[in-house]
Design an enzyme around this catalytic site. Structure first.
Site, mmCIF file in Angstrom:
data_model
loop_
_atom_site.group_PDB
_atom_site.id
_atom_site.type_symbol
_atom_site.label_atom_id
_atom_site.label_comp_id
_atom_site.label_asym_id
_atom_site.label_seq_id
_atom_site.Cartn_x
_atom_site.Cartn_y
_atom_site.Cartn_z
ATOM 1 N N GLY A 7 -11.020 -30.169 1.385
ATOM 2 C CA GLY A 7 -10.911 -31.074 0.279
ATOM 3 C C GLY A 7 -12.104 -31.999 0.085
ATOM 4 N N HIS B 279 -1.474 -33.218 1.513
ATOM 5 C CA HIS B 279 -2.394 -33.547 0.403
ATOM 6 C C HIS B 279 -3.612 -34.348 0.967
ATOM 7 C CE1 HIS B 279 -2.068 -33.188 -4.111
ATOM 8 N NE2 HIS B 279 -3.208 -34.330 -4.155
HETATM 9 C C1 LIG Z 1 -10.426 -36.806 -5.060
HETATM 10 C C2 LIG Z 1 -9.437 -35.556 -4.425
HETATM 11 C C3 LIG Z 1 -8.593 -35.030 -5.640
HETATM 12 C C4 LIG Z 1 -7.639 -34.191 -5.320
HETATM 13 N N1 LIG Z 1 -7.153 -33.389 -6.254
HETATM 14 C C5 LIG Z 1 -6.164 -32.678 -6.000
HETATM 15 C C6 LIG Z 1 -5.482 -31.869 -7.221
HETATM 16 O O1 LIG Z 1 -5.846 -32.053 -8.392
HETATM 17 N N2 LIG Z 1 -4.654 -30.954 -6.834
HETATM 18 C C7 LIG Z 1 -4.306 -30.825 -5.821
HETATM 19 O O2 LIG Z 1 -3.356 -29.990 -5.397
HETATM 20 N N3 LIG Z 1 -4.807 -31.331 -4.588
HETATM 21 C C8 LIG Z 1 -5.661 -32.225 -4.862
HETATM 22 N N4 LIG Z 1 -6.407 -32.717 -3.833
HETATM 23 C C9 LIG Z 1 -5.793 -32.531 -2.288
HETATM 24 C C10 LIG Z 1 -6.939 -31.453 -1.876
HETATM 25 O O3 LIG Z 1 -6.532 -30.149 -2.514
HETATM 26 C C11 LIG Z 1 -6.373 -31.165 -0.536
HETATM 27 O O4 LIG Z 1 -5.152 -30.937 -0.011
HETATM 28 C C12 LIG Z 1 -6.920 -32.304 0.548
HETATM 29 O O5 LIG Z 1 -8.088 -33.030 0.089
HETATM 30 C C13 LIG Z 1 -7.267 -31.751 1.848
HETATM 31 O O6 LIG Z 1 -7.448 -32.760 2.893
HETATM 32 P P1 LIG Z 1 -9.104 -33.131 3.274
HETATM 33 O O7 LIG Z 1 -9.414 -33.809 2.066
HETATM 34 O O8 LIG Z 1 -8.807 -34.240 4.403
HETATM 35 O O9 LIG Z 1 -9.660 -31.806 3.411
HETATM 36 C C14 LIG Z 1 -7.164 -33.822 -3.934
HETATM 37 C C15 LIG Z 1 -8.019 -34.266 -2.982
HETATM 38 C C16 LIG Z 1 -8.916 -35.326 -3.138
HETATM 39 C C17 LIG Z 1 -9.561 -35.846 -2.082
#
Ligand SMILES: Cc1cc2nc3c(=O)[nH]c(=O)nc-3n(C[C@H](O)[C@H](O)[C@H](O)COP(=O)(O)O)c2cc1C
Length: 380
Positions: free
Chosen positions: A336, A282
């Site tokens: 993300g 995540h």
């Molecule tokens: C601001 C933010 C909100 C996120 N919201 C969700 C979400 O609503 N559902 C989910 O499955 N993952 C969520 N994520 C995790 C992303 O889907 C993803 O797994 C993650 O950002 C990947 O890592 P990275 O940001 O280093 O690319 C969120 C990430 C961020 C940064």
């Protein structure tokens, strides 16, 4: 894209986003959880993955094309689901989806999006996946996925690594939380970022009003500034494999579990008829003691990779990181924060610039490796 010619890498976009956004919002996007050990760990572990260059290979015609769930796309990227992207840019989810559509890759809509999937579909023409957080009321949850199917979502992505709310003290210190609470500190933060205040907050107030969680049932949908009206749409802390069974029966499209980090859970997912998994911590936002996806990906791919699609995410800031995940066995890689930084500085064009940069960097890495195809990328 010339407006963003000065943005040369994801870190440039990150720095520009930090200037543009109120600190509380920027840190909500940018930071990790607890002591942020896994945030630093994701980076260090990705950096430690070394790739094997094959020399004297003609790489004129190299291609980063990937086949994911039988669909060919120009790169292995998927824009990850991110809650409240609509707070970062006006209609931020539509902007992200437009950038994804231009890059020919899917956009995964979050349950906690500020824009409903129907509008995102209509105004972007993107290939959409839908990310699900299970609500306490399961009947309403099933209605939500029916709605996503009707809007054309190709895949349902059940997030399984968020059984409880994460511990992020910096949000409390910044006074940032949902519901958004007015405070002197938050007020000063907003006042110091007038571009964001005008372009995002005032624009929202003048058009659709205070942003909401757009997928929540009408009777419970309150502005993000107000407490929820019912616990029915609270995220359920009792989601189990029974829910996976229920969702598998209901969802006719591809079904993916996001947040798998053990071989045992990957095998159980397979037994439940799941089509794919995202090996993810995540983005280091939930469990600070989690392994990095790079630690566990090879064993998971060895166990289930020939029977289901294994994707990965967390920590990607360069095309070389995408190549690293591919070398470890991932078929696709979710992005993300990188695209959130991009959308924060320039909507669809900003997010598109980041996707272009990642693609160009991946292509350069492949050239250096003598890799004509993704399948030629190998660990050193
Ligand atoms: C601001 C933010 C909100 C996120 N919201 C969700 C979400 O609503 N559902 C989910 O499955 N993952 C969520 N994520 C995790 C992303 O889907 C993803 O797994 C993650 O950002 C990947 O890592 P990275 O940001 O280093 O690319 C969120 C990430 C961020 C940064």
């Amino acid at each position: 894209m010339t407006g963003f010619a000065h943005i040369l890498d994801v870190e440039d976009a990150r720095r520009a986003a930090r200037r543009r956004l109120p600190r509380g919002l920027f840190e909500f996007i940018d930071r990790g959880t607890e002591d942020e050990v896994s945030l630093a760990g994701n980076r260090a572990k990705l950096d430690a993955v070394k790739l094997a260059p094959s020399v004297l290979v003609d790489v004129t015609q190299r291609s980063a094309a990937a086949e994911i769930f039988g669909m060919t796309q120009p790169s292995p990227l998927i824009v990850a689901p991110t809650a409240v992207a609509g707070l970062v840019w006006h209609d931020g989810e539509i902007a992200l989806a437009q950038a994804a559509a231009k890059a020919g890759i899917p956009f995964c809509v979050s349950t906690q999006s500020n824009t409903p999937i129907e509008r995102i579909a209509q105004e972007s023409g993107a290939r959409l996946w839908f990310q699900l957080y299970v609500w306490k009321n399961r009947a309403r949850t099933l209605t939500l996925i029916d709605r996503a199917a009707k809007a054309g979502a190709e895949a349902l992505v059940l997030t399984v690594d968020t059984a409880v709310g994460p511990v992020r003290e910096y949000n409390v210190r910044n006074g940032f939380g949902i519901p958004l609470k007015p405070s002197l500190r938050a007020g000063i933060d907003v006042a110091l970022h007038p571009r964001w205040t005008c372009d995002v907050m005032l624009r929202a107030l003048l058009t659709s009003g205070v942003p909401t969680y757009a997928h929540y049932p009408d009777e419970f949908r309150t502005p993000l500034g107000r407490a929820a009206l019912s616990t029915e749409v609270d995220l359920a802390p009792d989601v189990t494999w029974d829910d996976v069974r229920l969702l598998r029966q209901r969802w006719k499209g591809k079904f993916i579990l996001k947040g798998i980090l053990t071989v045992a859970d990957a095998r159980t997912a397979l037994e439940h008829g799941v089509d794919g998994i995202v090996v993810s911590n995540h983005g280091a936002r939930n469990l600070d003691a989690a392994p990095g996806p790079t630690d566990v990906l090879p064993a998971i791919v060895a166990a289930v990779g020939d029977k289901m699609e294994v994707l990965a995410d967390s920590g990607v800031r360069r095309g070389a990181d995408v190549a690293r995940f591919v070398a470890l066995g991932a078929k696709g890689v979710m992005i993300g924060r990188a695209t959130l930084y991009g959308v924060a500085i320039g909507g669809a064009d900003g997010a598109g610039r980041v996707l272009d940069i990642l693609h160009q960097q991946l292509s350069a890495t492949m050239g250096m490796l003598g890799a004509q195809r993704l399948s030629d990328i190998r660990l050193a």
